[in-house]
Design an enzyme around this catalytic site. Sequence first.
Site, PDB file in Angstrom:
ATOM      1  N   LYS A 116       0.832  -1.198   0.000  1.00 16.91           N
ATOM      2  CA  LYS A 116       0.000   0.000   0.000  1.00 16.91           C
ATOM      3  C   LYS A 116       0.873   1.257   0.000  1.00 16.91           C
ATOM      4  O   LYS A 116       0.482   2.282  -0.561  1.00 16.91           O
ATOM      5  CB  LYS A 116      -0.932   0.003   1.214  1.00 16.91           C
ATOM      6  N   GLU A 200      -2.549   6.824   8.022  1.00 19.34           N
ATOM      7  CA  GLU A 200      -3.478   7.647   7.242  1.00 19.34           C
ATOM      8  C   GLU A 200      -4.394   8.425   8.159  1.00 19.34           C
ATOM      9  O   GLU A 200      -4.759   7.943   9.228  1.00 19.34           O
ATOM     10  CB  GLU A 200      -4.362   6.754   6.346  1.00 19.34           C
ATOM     11  N   HIS A 235     -14.361  -3.801   8.687  1.00 18.89           N
ATOM     12  CA  HIS A 235     -13.676  -3.371   7.462  1.00 18.89           C
ATOM     13  C   HIS A 235     -13.808  -4.383   6.342  1.00 18.89           C
ATOM     14  O   HIS A 235     -12.980  -4.447   5.442  1.00 18.89           O
ATOM     15  CB  HIS A 235     -12.199  -3.072   7.714  1.00 18.89           C
ATOM     16  N   ARG A 292      -6.743  -7.903  -9.382  1.00 13.84           N
ATOM     17  CA  ARG A 292      -7.409  -9.192  -9.622  1.00 13.84           C
ATOM     18  C   ARG A 292      -8.886  -8.934  -9.840  1.00 13.84           C
ATOM     19  O   ARG A 292      -9.352  -7.801  -9.740  1.00 13.84           O
ATOM     20  CB  ARG A 292      -7.250 -10.074  -8.380  1.00 13.84           C
TER      21      ARG A 292
HETATM   22  P1  ADP Z   1      -7.856  -3.941   2.703  1.00 13.91           P
HETATM   23  O1  ADP Z   1      -6.595  -4.219   1.952  1.00 13.91           O
HETATM   24  O2  ADP Z   1      -7.968  -4.735   3.958  1.00 13.91           O
HETATM   25  O3  ADP Z   1      -9.047  -3.981   1.809  1.00 13.91           O
HETATM   26  P2  ADP Z   1      -8.175  -1.030   2.631  1.00 13.91           P
HETATM   27  O4  ADP Z   1      -7.062  -0.095   2.689  1.00 13.91           O
HETATM   28  O5  ADP Z   1      -8.824  -1.239   1.313  1.00 13.91           O
HETATM   29  O6  ADP Z   1      -7.688  -2.426   3.231  1.00 13.91           O
HETATM   30  O7  ADP Z   1      -9.264  -0.588   3.689  1.00 13.91           O
HETATM   31  C1  ADP Z   1     -10.347  -1.399   4.054  1.00 13.91           C
HETATM   32  C2  ADP Z   1     -11.496  -0.560   4.600  1.00 13.91           C
HETATM   33  O8  ADP Z   1     -11.086   0.215   5.729  1.00 13.91           O
HETATM   34  C3  ADP Z   1     -12.023   0.469   3.628  1.00 13.91           C
HETATM   35  O9  ADP Z   1     -13.000  -0.082   2.757  1.00 13.91           O
HETATM   36  C4  ADP Z   1     -12.620   1.515   4.548  1.00 13.91           C
HETATM   37  O10 ADP Z   1     -13.886   1.125   5.016  1.00 13.91           O
HETATM   38  C5  ADP Z   1     -11.684   1.502   5.724  1.00 13.91           C
HETATM   39  N1  ADP Z   1     -10.645   2.544   5.592  1.00 13.91           N
HETATM   40  C6  ADP Z   1      -9.454   2.410   4.949  1.00 13.91           C
HETATM   41  N2  ADP Z   1      -8.747   3.547   4.991  1.00 13.91           N
HETATM   42  C7  ADP Z   1      -9.476   4.433   5.708  1.00 13.91           C
HETATM   43  C8  ADP Z   1      -9.281   5.798   6.137  1.00 13.91           C
HETATM   44  N3  ADP Z   1      -8.181   6.458   5.835  1.00 13.91           N
HETATM   45  N4  ADP Z   1     -10.251   6.382   6.858  1.00 13.91           N
HETATM   46  C9  ADP Z   1     -11.379   5.705   7.181  1.00 13.91           C
HETATM   47  N5  ADP Z   1     -11.621   4.432   6.819  1.00 13.91           N
HETATM   48  C10 ADP Z   1     -10.693   3.801   6.093  1.00 13.91           C
HETATM   49 MG    MG Z   2      -9.401  -2.837   0.223  1.00  9.56          MG
END
Ligand code: ADP
Ligand code: MG
Length: 666
Positions: A116, A200, A235, A292
Amino acid sequence: MFEKILIANRGEIACRVIKTARRMGIKTVAVYSEADANARHVRLADEAVLIGPAAAKESYLVIDKIIAAAKQTGAQAIHPGYGFLSENEDFCHACDEAGVVFIGPPVAAIQAMGSKSEAKKIMGAAGVPLTPGYHGDDQDPELLKREADGIGYPVLIKAAAGGGGKGMRLVEKAEDFLDLLGSCKREAISSFGDDHVLIEKYITRPRHIEIQVFGDSHGNCVYLFERDCSVQRRHQKVLEEAPAPGMTPERRAAMGQAAVDAAKAVGYVGAGTVEFIANQDGSFYFMEMNTRLQVEHPVTEMITGLDLVEWQLRVASGEPLPLAQEQLQIRGHALEARIYAEDPDKGFLPSTGALLHLSPPAENLHVRVDTGVEEGDEISPHYDPMIAKLIVWDQNRDRALARMLQALAEYRVVGVSNNISFLSRLTACPAFANADLDTGLIEREKAYLFPEAKATPAEVWYVAALAELLREANRGAAKARRDEDPLSPWHARDGWRLNASAKRDLIFRLGEDQKAVNVAYRAGGYTLTVDGKSVEARGELNARGLMRVELDGMRMDATVVAANEKRHVFFHGRAWQLSNVDPLHHSGEGGGAEGGLLAPMPGKVISLIAQAGAAVEKGAPLLILEAMKMEHTIAAPAAGTVKAFRFAVGDQVGDGDELVEFEVSA
Ligand code: ADP
Ligand code: MG
Ligand code: ADP
């Protein structure tokens, strides 16, 4: 185009890929673990290769075994599905070396997007908007803390290698930062073997909006619009839809362009998803790219009329994208609900076991069911507990919601806990219905989504009793057909032979609540009485438990599935799990030998009610035995003392076995 492909996955996605390959005249090879020898994906494929024991790291994750299976069967390409090896660079390399096409992006794109942090660097350089935060290489805890302080709390710590909602920690205040950093790193190491993190800004009330992109090896790249996946628990997505409610054409074009820029920045080929986190005001930031096919891709297929697996196969075999951006269109609205074997009332804890009864809604233009299991299959602890994806489509969101509610109400699963009632409440919940979406919806709407147990409608008892009576009647009729004298009065279905007054009690238990349903036989039906209230009942029942019920002239459909002593009653879109209680043994007639109480029949101990050593009154329940598809309460034959139990919960007992050592009071 390929003649034969191997699918390096299992479950619904393996079945999904096989379906398209078959339609395109491509032969398929499945791989399977010992636990999956009879799995649906193995049954559907043209060929199947055993690749090891149940544990994924000894089978579905072993690169060499999968490559060997492809060589052995002459498969020209491998579809990795999602999860497992789908985003694994080593696997991609191994395919290249073996001369087998990896149906996915080039290694470099997987590599670039695998972290990431790295992905954010590349996206920043390509001008894609980023969530404010720190994604540098320096991992000194003090430096990370200073960065977090600078961003301002709340912040999110994310494992750079994370996925599936794992390896994330929300930090609300500075004092908690270092502790949560430690626990995030520990989870990251154990889950991903890499404890690199990024920080973040935590966006409050955000929406998760992602763009489906597709590139080909001729330099073309398009976006297939967005999906809104804001409804999440832990999440993790549970309900997804396309298009995103409230999306304007301008914002769609802007997000689509940003996603295409992101894909082009890494030379993307194949299907990919660029995930954005969006503020309520519409501003959006790049979150990550999944290189993917995504679990929720069917909602995009439903609104575009396209088959994304077909596009993947075409692109991987070197063809250009079938359509250009201006030829793509959105039609109607689609929703997907993930049907999981899990218990929403216990923190969504996964549930395992055999699917004793599985009856999904019928598929048609509006309803699609993607699944990897059939009735009788097992949800095992080794893999993801998803039972199916239920996808619906209609002209607009309101109608799609109605379709979803109807399809969920028709979905019947017995044998494992599941989230179907939860999904029904979620779909019906005013916040979701009004598209008041953000990632905190489930948490915020708790009161609506996890209601206190509602009173059980009286119909539940009537329907359960009627099912029992109809089943007996069906058996009587079947026996009569087999016998020589079909007119024998012993086959009569009106109950006259059961006792002189043709009256009896059927006893059911629902949680703490036990009720007797009094039955009086009438011509063509029954009078059923519960708590002094009577109805005239009649109906029909088939072997799968589907019922047509008439109570005092009101017609309704129901399903009652019997599994051991349990009676799963489904109607009006809800489900109840009753136990059938044997009226003969609930008052103590079951035992009786001096000093001990004997099992009245072979069965299984399902609950010990009394305490060993306790003094009990005559008739007090001591333990519950499950036998002959009923629950039998073994009760104290007289006042006395429970000296000891001879069996534990779960033990099988034989006919006449001593269950309890019991001493009658002098
Ligand atoms: P993963 O690889 O587990 O999918 P992500 O980075 O896509 O991780 O984040 C998963 C979820 O977490 C997102 O869909 C969102 O709901 C929440 N999320 C991620 N980043 C943030 C953020 N900066 N602020 C608030 N919620 C977040
Ligand atoms: Mg994700
Ligand atoms: P047996 O084991 O005596 O052959 P079962 O009790 O297994 O009979 O029932 C056979 C079929 O009838 C199964 O398909 C089951 O789902 C269905 N069935 C059994 N009991 C009920 C009931 N109370 N209501 C509805 N269907 C039932």
